[in-house]
Motif scaffolding. Structure first.
Motif, PDB file in Angstrom:
ATOM      1  N   LEU A  71      36.605  35.824  40.475  1.00 51.31           N
ATOM      2  CA  LEU A  71      37.070  35.744  39.091  1.00 51.31           C
ATOM      3  C   LEU A  71      38.553  36.077  38.993  1.00 51.31           C
ATOM      4  O   LEU A  71      39.292  35.468  38.212  1.00 51.31           O
ATOM      5  CB  LEU A  71      36.258  36.698  38.218  1.00 51.31           C
ATOM      6  CG  LEU A  71      34.816  36.282  37.929  1.00 51.31           C
ATOM      7  CD1 LEU A  71      34.034  37.437  37.325  1.00 51.31           C
ATOM      8  CD2 LEU A  71      34.779  35.070  37.002  1.00 51.31           C
ATOM      9  N   LYS A  72      38.986  37.040  39.788  1.00 51.85           N
ATOM     10  CA  LYS A  72      40.415  37.387  39.813  1.00 51.85           C
ATOM     11  C   LYS A  72      41.261  36.185  40.219  1.00 51.85           C
ATOM     12  O   LYS A  72      42.334  35.935  39.642  1.00 51.85           O
ATOM     13  CB  LYS A  72      40.624  38.555  40.779  1.00 51.85           C
ATOM     14  CG  LYS A  72      42.054  39.070  40.892  1.00 51.85           C
ATOM     15  CD  LYS A  72      42.852  38.386  41.997  1.00 51.85           C
ATOM     16  CE  LYS A  72      42.209  38.534  43.341  1.00 51.85           C
ATOM     17  NZ  LYS A  72      43.007  37.844  44.402  1.00 51.85           N
ATOM     18  N   ASN A  73      40.766  35.414  41.195  1.00 52.89           N
ATOM     19  CA  ASN A  73      41.506  34.229  41.627  1.00 52.89           C
ATOM     20  C   ASN A  73      41.583  33.174  40.527  1.00 52.89           C
ATOM     21  O   ASN A  73      42.600  32.484  40.390  1.00 52.89           O
ATOM     22  CB  ASN A  73      40.852  33.635  42.874  1.00 52.89           C
ATOM     23  CG  ASN A  73      41.011  34.524  44.099  1.00 52.89           C
ATOM     24  OD1 ASN A  73      41.934  35.338  44.175  1.00 52.89           O
ATOM     25  ND2 ASN A  73      40.120  34.380  45.061  1.00 52.89           N
ATOM     26  N   CYS A  74      40.517  33.048  39.745  1.00 59.77           N
ATOM     27  CA  CYS A  74      40.533  32.091  38.638  1.00 59.77           C
ATOM     28  C   CYS A  74      41.612  32.459  37.617  1.00 59.77           C
ATOM     29  O   CYS A  74      42.303  31.583  37.085  1.00 59.77           O
ATOM     30  CB  CYS A  74      39.166  32.051  37.950  1.00 59.77           C
ATOM     31  SG  CYS A  74      37.829  31.387  38.970  1.00 59.77           S
ATOM     32  N   VAL A  75      41.769  33.748  37.366  1.00 55.79           N
ATOM     33  CA  VAL A  75      42.788  34.197  36.417  1.00 55.79           C
ATOM     34  C   VAL A  75      44.181  34.044  37.017  1.00 55.79           C
ATOM     35  O   VAL A  75      45.119  33.559  36.368  1.00 55.79           O
ATOM     36  CB  VAL A  75      42.539  35.659  36.008  1.00 55.79           C
ATOM     37  CG1 VAL A  75      43.638  36.143  35.061  1.00 55.79           C
ATOM     38  CG2 VAL A  75      41.172  35.805  35.352  1.00 55.79           C
ATOM     39  N   PRO A  84      40.719  31.779  28.908  1.00 57.54           N
ATOM     40  CA  PRO A  84      39.646  32.085  27.947  1.00 57.54           C
ATOM     41  C   PRO A  84      38.335  32.242  28.690  1.00 57.54           C
ATOM     42  O   PRO A  84      38.149  31.689  29.781  1.00 57.54           O
ATOM     43  CB  PRO A  84      39.642  30.850  27.036  1.00 57.54           C
ATOM     44  CG  PRO A  84      40.155  29.747  27.897  1.00 57.54           C
ATOM     45  CD  PRO A  84      41.160  30.363  28.830  1.00 57.54           C
ATOM     46  N   ILE A  85      37.422  32.967  28.129  1.00 53.28           N
ATOM     47  CA  ILE A  85      36.145  33.202  28.786  1.00 53.28           C
ATOM     48  C   ILE A  85      35.391  31.896  28.995  1.00 53.28           C
ATOM     49  O   ILE A  85      34.578  31.780  29.928  1.00 53.28           O
ATOM     50  CB  ILE A  85      35.296  34.199  27.967  1.00 53.28           C
ATOM     51  CG1 ILE A  85      34.041  34.600  28.750  1.00 53.28           C
ATOM     52  CG2 ILE A  85      34.926  33.616  26.619  1.00 53.28           C
ATOM     53  CD1 ILE A  85      34.318  35.255  30.076  1.00 53.28           C
ATOM     54  N   SER A  86      35.673  30.892  28.160  1.00 55.05           N
ATOM     55  CA  SER A  86      34.986  29.601  28.292  1.00 55.05           C
ATOM     56  C   SER A  86      35.296  28.910  29.619  1.00 55.05           C
ATOM     57  O   SER A  86      34.529  28.064  30.064  1.00 55.05           O
ATOM     58  CB  SER A  86      35.370  28.683  27.121  1.00 55.05           C
ATOM     59  OG  SER A  86      36.775  28.499  27.067  1.00 55.05           O
ATOM     60  N   ASP A  87      36.419  29.269  30.289  1.00 58.69           N
ATOM     61  CA  ASP A  87      36.771  28.639  31.565  1.00 58.69           C
ATOM     62  C   ASP A  87      35.848  29.052  32.700  1.00 58.69           C
ATOM     63  O   ASP A  87      35.711  28.315  33.689  1.00 58.69           O
ATOM     64  CB  ASP A  87      38.212  28.994  31.943  1.00 58.69           C
ATOM     65  CG  ASP A  87      39.236  28.153  31.185  1.00 58.69           C
ATOM     66  OD1 ASP A  87      38.819  27.419  30.251  1.00 58.69           O
ATOM     67  OD2 ASP A  87      40.437  28.236  31.509  1.00 58.69           O
ATOM     68  N   TRP A 124      39.900  36.444  25.687  1.00 56.05           N
ATOM     69  CA  TRP A 124      40.693  35.982  26.825  1.00 56.05           C
ATOM     70  C   TRP A 124      40.853  37.157  27.787  1.00 56.05           C
ATOM     71  O   TRP A 124      40.730  38.314  27.394  1.00 56.05           O
ATOM     72  CB  TRP A 124      42.069  35.495  26.367  1.00 56.05           C
ATOM     73  CG  TRP A 124      42.065  34.133  25.732  1.00 56.05           C
ATOM     74  CD1 TRP A 124      41.311  33.712  24.687  1.00 56.05           C
ATOM     75  CD2 TRP A 124      42.872  33.018  26.117  1.00 56.05           C
ATOM     76  NE1 TRP A 124      41.591  32.408  24.369  1.00 56.05           N
ATOM     77  CE2 TRP A 124      42.555  31.942  25.232  1.00 56.05           C
ATOM     78  CE3 TRP A 124      43.852  32.806  27.092  1.00 56.05           C
ATOM     79  CZ2 TRP A 124      43.173  30.693  25.320  1.00 56.05           C
ATOM     80  CZ3 TRP A 124      44.463  31.568  27.178  1.00 56.05           C
ATOM     81  CH2 TRP A 124      44.117  30.516  26.300  1.00 56.05           C
ATOM     82  N   PHE A 125      41.135  36.827  29.064  1.00 55.63           N
ATOM     83  CA  PHE A 125      41.308  37.863  30.074  1.00 55.63           C
ATOM     84  C   PHE A 125      42.559  37.596  30.898  1.00 55.63           C
ATOM     85  O   PHE A 125      42.882  36.443  31.212  1.00 55.63           O
ATOM     86  CB  PHE A 125      40.081  37.922  31.009  1.00 55.63           C
ATOM     87  CG  PHE A 125      38.841  38.423  30.356  1.00 55.63           C
ATOM     88  CD1 PHE A 125      38.549  39.779  30.336  1.00 55.63           C
ATOM     89  CD2 PHE A 125      37.955  37.538  29.744  1.00 55.63           C
ATOM     90  CE1 PHE A 125      37.396  40.246  29.725  1.00 55.63           C
ATOM     91  CE2 PHE A 125      36.803  37.995  29.142  1.00 55.63           C
ATOM     92  CZ  PHE A 125      36.519  39.359  29.129  1.00 55.63           C
ATOM     93  N   ARG A 126      43.250  38.681  31.233  1.00 55.59           N
ATOM     94  CA  ARG A 126      44.381  38.623  32.164  1.00 55.59           C
ATOM     95  C   ARG A 126      44.257  39.820  33.106  1.00 55.59           C
ATOM     96  O   ARG A 126      43.499  40.763  32.843  1.00 55.59           O
ATOM     97  CB  ARG A 126      45.709  38.659  31.417  1.00 55.59           C
ATOM     98  CG  ARG A 126      45.892  39.871  30.526  1.00 55.59           C
ATOM     99  CD  ARG A 126      47.260  39.882  29.853  1.00 55.59           C
ATOM    100  NE  ARG A 126      47.290  40.878  28.771  1.00 55.59           N
ATOM    101  CZ  ARG A 126      47.550  40.595  27.497  1.00 55.59           C
ATOM    102  NH1 ARG A 126      47.807  39.346  27.129  1.00 55.59           N
ATOM    103  NH2 ARG A 126      47.562  41.558  26.592  1.00 55.59           N
ATOM    104  N   LEU A 127      45.002  39.790  34.189  1.00 56.65           N
ATOM    105  CA  LEU A 127      44.957  40.884  35.155  1.00 56.65           C
ATOM    106  C   LEU A 127      45.784  42.058  34.658  1.00 56.65           C
ATOM    107  O   LEU A 127      46.842  41.874  34.052  1.00 56.65           O
ATOM    108  CB  LEU A 127      45.473  40.421  36.525  1.00 56.65           C
ATOM    109  CG  LEU A 127      44.708  39.290  37.220  1.00 56.65           C
ATOM    110  CD1 LEU A 127      45.337  38.996  38.574  1.00 56.65           C
ATOM    111  CD2 LEU A 127      43.243  39.654  37.400  1.00 56.65           C
TER     112      LEU A 127
END
Length: 416
Positions: A71-75, A84-87, A124-127
């Motif tokens: 998941l970190k790589n996706c971000v 966005p969480i939808s991704d 939404w998510f970011r590192l």
């Protein structure tokens, strides 16, 4: 033309032919034929728990760490550094996320920072800055240790029967080998001219290699350092044993292991097709292969069920899992996290014998950051309880004094 003999004549001929039969068994063109026997005594061996191996954090945290890094790589790959969480909400199975993706990401606030997006109020998510720094360090390791990672993949392919391995098998082993999840998507960057893509049976695509030079296993290198091995054929190399405290083997098993150690060592990179699959020397070749394979992995361990898919391409016996049970001085089976994990004991008892994987330090830093999430979530719960308790108070001056004992009790509850 056929001849009929009576029983006495047949016995006489058999005695005359016996020296010839014995000499036939010793023909040099059939390697190891004079020691291809199977003498293992099938005696029940009780499994012994070892708290040392069960407490190795970076091994048993891999179940949570693997989907977290995916998941970190996706971000991190997004140009804006946030998604966005939808991704990723529909990719939980693909990324091995054990629960709903949003819930999983919210379990690690030290790595994923949640905020409200610009449209439709979606999460939404970011590192976090700390996670972004470790991500940059991870990329540096991939760049600086590209040849080392390529060498580990090369050795794994060279241990196969035909020096070729399906891409789906390589993808399944990428986590253990320490390869980035997009490693095969950029072959011109990650592979050299010794690799080539081929078509295999059943319509599978594979990665093949030409075996151009002799490859020494970890066992051979260590034996050479100690002056116990010269690199010639039919030489015996004894496996290093590390008995767990309180583990006792039956006398018959100990005697068999003593003779087993004297057998010639068959390198996992050498041809083995002429060996009798039911002989002790093949057992030693299988154990040597498992030792070499686990030495290539990041944590020098793997889920046992993940190794079963290798049997067809590496010439392993159907009951290869029995090798782990028959050699408890070399391998430890851990049953934490409701799964069976195979651990190579030598890697954690003789640190100079097996080279550390360059990615291990990075993974340990991710695990340390994961543990910080526990503290953050606990503090949030405490703050929420305190806020709810304070909201119940009426701040009217005439009523505050009467409710003061209740407020004091609430504060003490937070401390405890």
């Amino acid at each position: 033309m056929f001849f009929n003999f009576n029983k006495s004549a047949a016995k006489t001929i058999k005695k005359l032919l016996w020296p010839c039969e014995k000499s036939i068994l010793l023909i040099p063109s059939v390697p190891f034929s004079h020691i291809q026997r199977y003498s293992y005594v099938n005696v029940y061996m009780k499994w012994k728990k070892d708290s040392y191996y069960d407490s190795i954090e970076h091994i048993h945290q891999s179940i949570q760490l693997k989907p977290l890094i995916a998941l970190k790589n996706c971000v991190a790959r997004d140009p804006n550094g946030c998604i966005p969480i939808s991704d990723v909400s529909k990719r939980g199975l693909q990324l091995d996320v054990p629960t709903k993706v949003a819930r999983f990401m919210r379990q690690y606030p030290s790595i994923f920072e949640e905020f409200t997006g610009p449209k439709y109020n979606l999460p939404w998510f970011r590192l976090t800055p700390e996670a972004a720094e470790i991500d940059r360090e991870e990329k540096r390791v991939y760049d600086e240790c590209r040849e080392d990672l390529r060498s580990r993949l090369r050795k794994m392919i060279l241990m196969t029967k035909e020096n070729v391995l399906p891409l789906k098998i390589i993808q399944g082993m990428q986590w253990y080998l320490g390869l980035p999840d997009d490693f095969l998507q950029y072959p011109e960057q990650n592979l050299d001219e010794s690799f080539r893509f081929v078509e295999m049976e059943d319509g599978l695509k594979g990665l093949a290699l030409e075996n151009r030079e002799k490859v020494c296993s970890v066992m051979e290198k260590n034996a050479m350092k100690r002056g116990l091995y010269c690199g010639g054929p039919m030489e015996a190399i004894e496996f290093p044993f590390f008995p767990s405290q309180g583990l006792r083997l039956r006398r018959k098993i100990e005697n068999w292991l003593h003779e087993f150690q004297k057998l010639p060592y068959i390198s996992p990179y050498d041809d083995f097709l002429n060996l009798d699959p039911n002989s002790d020397i093949v057992e030693k070749r299988v154990v040597g292969f498992l030792h070499e394979l686990l030495s290539l992995f990041v944590e020098h361990s793997a889920e046992r069920k993940k190794l079963f898919c290798l049997k067809k391409y590496f010439g392993l016996p159907q009951k290869v899992h029995k090798a782990f049970e028959r050699h408890p001085h070399m391998f430890y089976l851990s049953f934490k996290n409701k799964t069976c994990t195979v651990i190579l004991k030598e890697a954690y008892n003789n640190k100079s014998a097996i080279e550390k994987h360059p990615l291990l330090i990075v993974r340990k830093k991710y695990i340390k950051l994961m543990k910080e999430s526990v503290v953050i979530l606990r503090n949030r719960r405490l703050n929420n309880r305190f806020s709810n308790c304070s909201a119940e108070l009426d701040l009217d001056s005439d009523d505050v004094d009467e409710r003061e004992p209740e407020m004091v009790g609430c504060s003490l509850e937070q401390v405890t």
